[in-house]
Design an enzyme around this catalytic site. Structure first.
Site, PDB file in Angstrom:
ATOM      1  N   HIS B 225      34.764  15.071 103.656  1.00 57.65           N
ATOM      2  CA  HIS B 225      35.694  16.066 104.183  1.00 57.65           C
ATOM      3  C   HIS B 225      37.151  15.635 104.039  1.00 57.65           C
ATOM      4  CE1 HIS B 225      37.147  19.637 105.983  1.00 57.65           C
ATOM      5  NE2 HIS B 225      37.961  18.869 106.670  1.00 57.65           N
ATOM      6  N   TYR B 229      40.927  17.166 102.111  1.00 56.83           N
ATOM      7  CA  TYR B 229      42.295  17.179 102.618  1.00 56.83           C
ATOM      8  C   TYR B 229      43.212  16.278 101.802  1.00 56.83           C
ATOM      9  CZ  TYR B 229      41.801  20.706 105.936  1.00 56.83           C
ATOM     10  OH  TYR B 229      41.638  21.949 106.460  1.00 56.83           O
ATOM     11  N   HIS B 376      33.881  29.141  97.294  1.00 54.59           N
ATOM     12  CA  HIS B 376      34.862  28.693  98.292  1.00 54.59           C
ATOM     13  C   HIS B 376      35.747  27.578  97.734  1.00 54.59           C
ATOM     14  CE1 HIS B 376      36.573  26.961 101.898  1.00 54.59           C
ATOM     15  NE2 HIS B 376      35.955  25.827 101.642  1.00 54.59           N
ATOM     16  N   PHE B 377      35.136  26.529  97.171  1.00 59.36           N
ATOM     17  CA  PHE B 377      36.030  25.434  96.785  1.00 59.36           C
ATOM     18  C   PHE B 377      36.694  25.657  95.433  1.00 59.36           C
ATOM     19  CE2 PHE B 377      31.827  23.389  95.847  1.00 59.36           C
ATOM     20  CZ  PHE B 377      31.969  23.250  94.479  1.00 59.36           C
ATOM     21  N   HIS B 378      36.289  26.692  94.723  1.00 57.51           N
ATOM     22  CA  HIS B 378      37.124  27.043  93.569  1.00 57.51           C
ATOM     23  C   HIS B 378      38.365  27.821  94.005  1.00 57.51           C
ATOM     24  CE1 HIS B 378      33.842  25.547  91.127  1.00 57.51           C
ATOM     25  NE2 HIS B 378      34.695  25.496  90.130  1.00 57.51           N
ATOM     26  N   ARG B 441      23.490  27.368  94.579  1.00 61.60           N
ATOM     27  CA  ARG B 441      24.453  26.642  93.770  1.00 61.60           C
ATOM     28  C   ARG B 441      23.709  25.543  93.012  1.00 61.60           C
ATOM     29  NH1 ARG B 441      27.688  22.216  97.482  1.00 61.60           N
ATOM     30  NH2 ARG B 441      28.547  21.683  95.451  1.00 61.60           N
ATOM     31  N   ARG B 442      24.395  24.855  92.131  1.00 62.55           N
ATOM     32  CA  ARG B 442      23.822  23.738  91.388  1.00 62.55           C
ATOM     33  C   ARG B 442      22.498  24.122  90.771  1.00 62.55           C
ATOM     34  NH1 ARG B 442      25.146  18.423  95.105  1.00 62.55           N
ATOM     35  NH2 ARG B 442      27.182  18.143  94.194  1.00 62.55           N
TER      36      ARG B 442
HETATM   37  C1  HEM Z   1      37.662  26.755  83.658  1.00 59.43           C
HETATM   38  C2  HEM Z   1      37.702  26.624  84.954  1.00 59.43           C
HETATM   39  C3  HEM Z   1      36.461  26.370  85.757  1.00 59.43           C
HETATM   40  C4  HEM Z   1      35.225  26.934  85.619  1.00 59.43           C
HETATM   41  C5  HEM Z   1      34.805  27.979  84.617  1.00 59.43           C
HETATM   42  C6  HEM Z   1      34.373  26.337  86.611  1.00 59.43           C
HETATM   43  C7  HEM Z   1      33.040  26.645  86.810  1.00 59.43           C
HETATM   44  C8  HEM Z   1      32.187  26.036  87.686  1.00 59.43           C
HETATM   45  C9  HEM Z   1      30.834  26.420  87.976  1.00 59.43           C
HETATM   46  C10 HEM Z   1      30.124  27.595  87.359  1.00 59.43           C
HETATM   47  C11 HEM Z   1      30.336  25.549  88.907  1.00 59.43           C
HETATM   48  C12 HEM Z   1      29.018  25.590  89.640  1.00 59.43           C
HETATM   49  C13 HEM Z   1      27.797  25.435  88.909  1.00 59.43           C
HETATM   50  C14 HEM Z   1      26.592  25.255  89.770  1.00 59.43           C
HETATM   51  O1  HEM Z   1      26.670  25.062  91.003  1.00 59.43           O
HETATM   52  O2  HEM Z   1      25.492  25.294  89.183  1.00 59.43           O
HETATM   53  C15 HEM Z   1      31.360  24.593  89.178  1.00 59.43           C
HETATM   54  C16 HEM Z   1      31.219  23.532  90.039  1.00 59.43           C
HETATM   55  C17 HEM Z   1      32.257  22.708  90.421  1.00 59.43           C
HETATM   56  N1  HEM Z   1      33.584  22.829  90.051  1.00 59.43           N
HETATM   57 FE1  HEM Z   1      34.343  24.130  88.693  1.00 59.43          FE
HETATM   58  N2  HEM Z   1      35.095  25.444  87.348  1.00 59.43           N
HETATM   59  C18 HEM Z   1      36.379  25.436  86.853  1.00 59.43           C
HETATM   60  C19 HEM Z   1      37.440  24.685  87.309  1.00 59.43           C
HETATM   61  C20 HEM Z   1      37.337  23.722  88.285  1.00 59.43           C
HETATM   62  C21 HEM Z   1      38.440  22.968  88.799  1.00 59.43           C
HETATM   63  C22 HEM Z   1      39.887  23.093  88.347  1.00 59.43           C
HETATM   64  C23 HEM Z   1      37.921  22.134  89.747  1.00 59.43           C
HETATM   65  C24 HEM Z   1      38.576  21.136  90.652  1.00 59.43           C
HETATM   66  C25 HEM Z   1      39.785  20.920  90.876  1.00 59.43           C
HETATM   67  C26 HEM Z   1      36.505  22.348  89.800  1.00 59.43           C
HETATM   68  C27 HEM Z   1      35.645  21.649  90.620  1.00 59.43           C
HETATM   69  C28 HEM Z   1      34.285  21.840  90.684  1.00 59.43           C
HETATM   70  C29 HEM Z   1      33.391  21.045  91.485  1.00 59.43           C
HETATM   71  C30 HEM Z   1      33.771  19.850  92.361  1.00 59.43           C
HETATM   72  C31 HEM Z   1      32.118  21.583  91.315  1.00 59.43           C
HETATM   73  C32 HEM Z   1      30.849  21.132  92.000  1.00 59.43           C
HETATM   74  C33 HEM Z   1      29.913  20.443  91.117  1.00 59.43           C
HETATM   75  C34 HEM Z   1      28.620  20.215  91.824  1.00 59.43           C
HETATM   76  O3  HEM Z   1      28.147  21.074  92.571  1.00 59.43           O
HETATM   77  O4  HEM Z   1      28.074  19.113  91.635  1.00 59.43           O
HETATM   78  N3  HEM Z   1      36.178  23.336  88.908  1.00 59.43           N
HETATM   79  N4  HEM Z   1      32.490  24.924  88.438  1.00 59.43           N
HETATM   80 CU   LIG Z   2      34.489  19.703 105.092  1.00 61.15          CU
END
Ligand code: HEM
Ligand SMILES: [Cu+2]
Lengths: 49, 554
Positions: B225, B229, B376-378, B441-442
């Site tokens: 968490h 922040y 949410h975190f996007h 998710r995932r």
């Molecule tokens: C082109 C831009 C982006 C696209 C298309 C994108 C797409 C995605 C998608 C589809 C997932 C989830 C997939 C799943 O849960 O199966 C994901 C997970 C994630 N994304 Fe992005 N994202 C983008 C940019 C970013 C940026 C800029 C960040 C952070 C600053 C970010 C951080 C994360 C994180 C931390 C996860 C979690 C991975 C996990 O669950 O293990 N993403 N993203």
């Molecule tokens: Cu938290």
């Protein structure tokens, strides 16, 4: 003539440049938004569990 | 006299180290962005990964590069530069420590990345046990953390020097904020360092056979968490202390800004259980307590919202704007340094609303582990934070490289911001709705045995692929801008904007710099929130788990 009329109709309210009423309104809207989203998901929860 | 060390320009020697961080950060953005695009395409069901590449491998690369590498490198580079600008050029000793930190982090990143590419570590960026990665992956992560401590040490040294040279004076606002974030980061990373050093490394090396899953997840979320922040506070630094200068206004209140940062330090750490609300083995009473502490964070968040609105309104009215919202129109919308972070701020409104929902125990059951969370975190990290970082890049990179943000690049930057916004509205919006319908998710594409419920999700997954493609275009635009500002833009001077408080008489109370006090309260809150449940978790632990490898090899 018309000008004078306008003047008397409109209250010459001098807006204080330090007024923060827009800020007040904005934070109220923000608060309402938070409550509305929260309550809608809460009802989704009640509906499902 | 002594405060004359503060210069308007960051010393080129400090600039070089900051730029080194930014190169790594933007390489991470490029590769991570490509992975993000691939994920959305796979999940649409219309596309399969070639050459035996595995979805979860791609997802690990994306999470690690975006969530851990891009953020940590950008933040450390930015804070290092901000302290150099406001508390004075770093000493050669501090700079050397900073460089060592940078290289340790970079080597750690390469170690971890290599193991992921070799299919030895498809454990996602949270590396939850009992998924087991190669020990080099965990060691690489340890290096990233230790390197960031060294980077932090360099910042603290310069801050300490300033305090010594300026007794009885409140430190420059940006330096103070950077130090709060660094201190929070150091306290938080103790948790992830402990699980990696005492649990995951010995286990992946084969020294022990089993791992206590709940202990490791609890230590992870003790860190996880405050991690979010740690991403957010540098964006707040920009919103509170830099944006007012960019628009030509004033900081609404210097003391309010400091107080809100202190509240973030106090209430960001003892709250990790809100990520573990569905986990058995933690007493609900302690979950309740940590949820209450979580809700305390709403206070500094609303303070921030109020203070930003007030800065904007004051500025607008000083330009002659009238009416309730007239000030909104006169903001400098043609300046990318303002507009792009502003899109980030605005996105924080739905992002924050979603956060309050996530943290509410009952509603957590509606959204837990659904793609809502990813949506949410996007919004929080991948829009509010990242667009603010981009907004910083537009002036900081040319400032450090002795170049200028040209009119054309400024225009492209604004287009970039809106492209991002539109792409994210599609992707994150669809993720939120699909999550409310139960979509996980995932998860790679699956029809889940042709279930009717899973069929409902597919249109939303296609919308995510549309959004993902638009976002990827946004990343390409951003990379063009970054390369231009770093290497090709015309030589010149670009300002490092530092805001001034509206009321210069208002001197921040010195109690804000009383680290013994704030660290003491932080420690007390952590001990209060964690000691008893943690003992309980250890004493009543089930048998440990062996490691699992749920993915194939090359
Ligand atoms: C082109 C831009 C982006 C696209 C298309 C994108 C797409 C995605 C998608 C589809 C997932 C989830 C997939 C799943 O849960 O199966 C994901 C997970 C994630 N994304 Fe992005 N994202 C983008 C940019 C970013 C940026 C800029 C960040 C952070 C600053 C970010 C951080 C994360 C994180 C931390 C996860 C979690 C991975 C996990 O669950 O293990 N993403 N993203
Ligand atoms: Cu938290």
């Amino acid at each position: 003539m018309a000008k004078a009329e306008l003047k008397t109709n409109k209250k010459t309210e001098i807006e204080d440049s330090s007024s923060l009423k827009g800020t007040l309104a904005s934070v109220f809207f923000l608060g309402i938004f938070l409550v509305v989203t929260w309550v809608s998901v809460y009802f989704l929860f009640l509906d499902r569990f | 006299m002594s405060s004359q060390t503060t210069k308007l320009k960051v010393d080129p020697r400090d600039g070089k180290l900051a730029m080194a961080h930014f190169y790594v950060a933007f390489i991470a953005l490029a590769l991570g962005g490509l992975m993000g695009l691939l994920q959305t395409l796979v999940r649409s069901g219309k596309f399969e990964l070639p050459w035996g590449i595995d979805y979860y491998q791609v997802l690990t690369v994306h999470g690690v590069l975006m969530g851990l590498v891009l953020t940590t490198f950008f933040i450390m580079g930015f804070q290092y530069a901000a302290i150099s600008r406001t508390a004075g050029t770093h000493s050669p000793a501090a700079r050397r420590i900073g460089w060592i930190g940078f290289w340790v982090m970079t080597i750690g990143t390469i170690m971890a990345a290599t193991m992921v590419l070799l299919k030895e570590a498809s454990v996602l960026y949270t590396f939850y046990a009992p998924l087991k990665a190669h020990w080099i992956f965990y060691l690489g992560m340890t290096f990233v953390v230790v390197g960031s401590w060294l980077d932090g040490a360099a910042q603290i040294m310069t801050y300490a020097r300033w305090r010594k040279e300026n007794p009885g004076k409140p430190s420059p606002l940006l330096s103070f904020m950077a130090i709060i974030n660094t201190v929070m980061w150091i306290v938080a990373t103790l948790g992830v360092a402990s699980t990696v050093l005492f649990q995951l490394l010995p286990w992946s090396l084969g020294l022990v056979d089993t791992v206590d899953v709940l202990v490791s997840r609890t230590l992870f979320w003790y860190f996880g968490h405050p991690l979010v922040y740690f991403w957010l506070l540098p964006a707040y630094m920009c919103w509170y202390a830099i944006i007012p200068k960019i628009i030509g206004g004033k900081i609404f209140s210097d003391s309010l800004a400091r107080l809100s940062f202190i509240l973030f330090l106090l209430f960001s750490i003892p709250v990790g259980f809100h990520h573990q609300l569905t986990e058995p083995g933690i007493d609900p009473a302690w979950k309740f307590l940590q949820v209450v502490l979580t809700f305390m964070v709403i206070i500094p968040s609303l303070m921030t919202a109020f203070s930003l609105f007030a800065t904007f309104e004051r500025y607008g009215r000083s330009k002659g704007a009238t009416g309730l919202f007239g000030w909104f129109k006169v903001l400098p919308w043609k300046d990318a340094r303002f507009t792009v972070p502003f899109i980030g701020m605005a996105s924080f409104i739905p992002a924050g609303a979603g956060g309050i929902i996530n943290a509410s125990n009952q509603m957590n059951q509606v959204v837990h582990n659904t793609i809502w969370v990813t949506g949410h975190f996007h919004l929080t990290a991948a829009t509010s934070v990242v667009l603010t970082f981009f907004g910083i890049t537009f002036w900081l990179v040319p400032h450090l490289t002795g170049r200028k943000l040209t009119k054309a690049m400024n225009k492209l930057a604004i287009i970039q911001g809106w492209v991002w916004f539109i792409g994210m509205a599609f992707m994150s919006g669809a993720m939120h709705f699909q999550g409310l319908l139960g979509g996980p998710r995932r998860s790679a594409f699956s029809t889940y045995g042709d279930s009717a419920q899973a069929a409902e999700w597919i249109p939303y997954q296609i919308a995510q692929a549309v959004g993902g493609s638009i976002l990827f275009l946004g990343i390409i635009l951003m990379l063009i801008i970054f390369v231009n500002l770093a290497f090709f833009a015309p030589k010149g001077e670009e300002e490092f904007p530092v805001g001034e408080a509206e009321n210069l008489e208002e001197k921040a109370p010195m109690i804000f710099e009383n680290w013994k006090l704030w660290l003491g309260i932080t420690a007390l809150l952590i001990l209060f929130a964690y000691t008893i449940p943690f003992i309980d978790i250890i004493q009543n632990a089930p048998p440990g788990s062996p490691g699992f490898k749920t993915w194939g090899s090359w």
